[in-house]
Design a protein around this motif. Structure first.
Motif, PDB file in Angstrom:
ATOM      1  N   UNK A  19      49.903  39.719  34.247  1.00 13.52           N
ATOM      2  CA  UNK A  19      49.558  38.505  34.905  1.00 13.52           C
ATOM      3  C   UNK A  19      48.517  38.900  36.215  1.00 13.52           C
ATOM      4  N   UNK A  22      46.210  29.733  35.013  1.00 21.66           N
ATOM      5  CA  UNK A  22      46.266  28.693  35.669  1.00 21.66           C
ATOM      6  C   UNK A  22      46.938  28.517  37.180  1.00 21.66           C
ATOM      7  N   UNK A  23      47.836  29.700  37.351  1.00 21.95           N
ATOM      8  CA  UNK A  23      48.458  29.845  38.815  1.00 21.95           C
ATOM      9  C   UNK A  23      47.215  29.935  39.788  1.00 21.95           C
ATOM     10  N   UNK A  24      46.576  30.840  39.266  1.00 28.52           N
ATOM     11  CA  UNK A  24      45.173  31.497  40.207  1.00 28.52           C
ATOM     12  C   UNK A  24      44.312  30.202  40.416  1.00 28.52           C
ATOM     13  N   UNK A  84      40.697  34.816  36.220  1.00 23.83           N
ATOM     14  CA  UNK A  84      40.576  33.159  36.487  1.00 23.83           C
ATOM     15  C   UNK A  84      39.647  33.039  37.955  1.00 23.83           C
ATOM     16  N   UNK A 119      45.300  38.424  34.990  1.00 28.45           N
ATOM     17  CA  UNK A 119      44.896  36.972  34.397  1.00 28.45           C
ATOM     18  C   UNK A 119      44.510  36.329  35.632  1.00 28.45           C
ATOM     19  N   UNK A 120      45.225  36.653  36.682  1.00 28.49           N
ATOM     20  CA  UNK A 120      44.860  35.835  38.202  1.00 28.49           C
ATOM     21  C   UNK A 120      43.547  36.271  38.529  1.00 28.49           C
ATOM     22  N   UNK A 172      49.351  32.904  34.357  1.00 31.22           N
ATOM     23  CA  UNK A 172      48.700  33.549  35.528  1.00 31.22           C
ATOM     24  C   UNK A 172      47.309  32.830  35.765  1.00 31.22           C
TER      25      UNK A 172
END
Lengths: 278, 278
Positions: free
Chosen positions: A136, B141-143, A143, A139-140, B139
């Protein structure tokens, strides 16, 4: 409404097929640009300066990180020999070869274990959470990199095919145990404006207090239709197996895509590099 | 250098303890703001308009998504009864209770299975990849949400303690099988400017062609020291077990944090809601 507000409203309307009440807020320019995100698979023949890539990496690594553990790494691929191998292994995505710059975003749980060794304190969380948190985090950071790159005028396209041969990629990039590739990323100056990819209505994905997808089938059918009005699929997957469908759309395309096994060895690879997934 | 360029250089220098050659580029304002990211745990007593939250959700859901599968959902928690339960379950983070708005970012692999049912095409990828892709999408989308919220002037703080009682949270929010919480997020107007959290040097995390962490132990020791110069830890974890260390820093804090089991039941929960992790 301000100019940025109008742009934001237009991008979201095209994206979701919905009208949003755009509030008065700071940062409308930034929101409009993020709402306007587009994957870019064609690049102008112009280098991306190394200093820009380095700066974007640092900006991306400034994003939030689970428990301050900083479990995401980035490999910049600049060596033509290394790059040629990756291009080959991501074969069905010709834009990989076309991209002036290519990065690999990795999850890194290795440093955490080393920190425990350093202080002679046993790591008591060697279960699914360790793998999950590192993935995750990657992924952060991915992004954030994409958002930053687009702000700088670049186009990007994430490449998950990098994991189709995860063990080979890992050996090529010298990734030690507990470090694994999450996604590749093509980076370059856009060759054309590209387009906004329509998304499922927010009613399916944004819930209030309780999950509520309503009539999911009807919503998917309507989405397939809306999407086909503006960005119909140019070809159908695997017609030899599934035939040709007159109403081919997103949902059928995705079902066909995942009807063939992909990365079935990913779990074995993850276990081999040291993770327990209990 | 432009004003935004100077701000970006200053934020990265504080973050990484390094000097960056800031290139001339579009979007320096956006990059400077992202480099200046800070977690915010204290909020002004002022509501966050629902329309702003909804807009930020839509902006965040415009971020890239693996294979166009759109496997991330957001639950906005506005019901005080639901909120009170979550506040209680994220107990060691008092800022959860303090936050004017609270969201739960979820991974959603359910829609993919429904799409396969819809077209009567078997899902041939029910292994680790399915879980992984949905988690990473959440992750991403959160970012994007955090970046968008900060552009609008809001402060945020991700809450992974939401998974400490994942099954209870899931029941409370009515999450169906194959949908799971990845992180909570506190959202509110900052009560103070906050500060930049120093990060490991980019030399440890940004590699060129081959993974190279150099002398990891020396780099971690130097980071512990640099960090303690500007943001020393106010208290040491679990002194009853570990005693008090004169050189307490980031690496020791993290080793102590993960010396106690956390979310050891997460894997069992993930399997129970339908995932195979082979």
């Amino acid at each position: 409404m301000t100019d940025a507000g109008s742009k934001l409203a237009a991008a979201l309307a095209e994206r979701f097929g919905e009208d949003f009440a755009i509030p008065q807020t700071a940062g409308l320019d930034a929101l409009a640009r993020m709402a306007d995100h587009r994957s870019m698979r064609a690049y102008a023949p112009r280098e991306v300066p190394a200093s820009l890539i380095r700066t974007l990496c640092a900006v991306a690594l400034s994003a939030p990180t689970k428990s301050d553990l900083q479990q995401a790494d980035i490999v910049i691929v600049s060596d033509p020999t290394v790059r040629a191998k990756l291009d080959e292994w991501c074969g069905e995505n010709p834009w990989v070869k076309a991209a002036p710059a290519f990065l690999v975003f990795c999850a890194n749980n290795r440093r955490q274990l080393r920190i425990h060794e350093r202080h002679a304190i046993a790591f008591a969380n060697d279960h699914l959470d360790a793998f999950f948190n590192a993935a995750v985090d990657a992924g952060i950071v991915l992004s954030a990199f994409v958002t930053a790159a687009e702000a700088a005028g670049l186009g990007t396209c994430p490449i998950s095919a990098i994991r189709n041969r995860a063990a080979d990629v890992s050996a090529l990039l010298g990734l030690p145990d507990r470090v694994f590739p999450v996604a590749g990323l093509c980076v370059g100056w856009p060759a054309h404006p590209g387009g906004i990819s329509p998304r499922l209505p927010t009613g399916l994905r944004v819930h209030e207090n309780r999950y509520d997808e309503g009539d999911l089938d009807a919503a998917i059918a309507a989405y397939d239709e809306r999407r086909n009005r503006t960005r119909p699929f140019a070809k159908q997957r695997d017609p030899a197996r599934f035939g040709t469908s007159p109403a081919y759309g997103w949902s059928q395309d995705k079902a066909r895509q995942y009807a063939a096994p992909e990365r079935a060895d990913f779990g074995a690879y993850i276990r081999k590099i040291g993770f327990r997934l209990d």
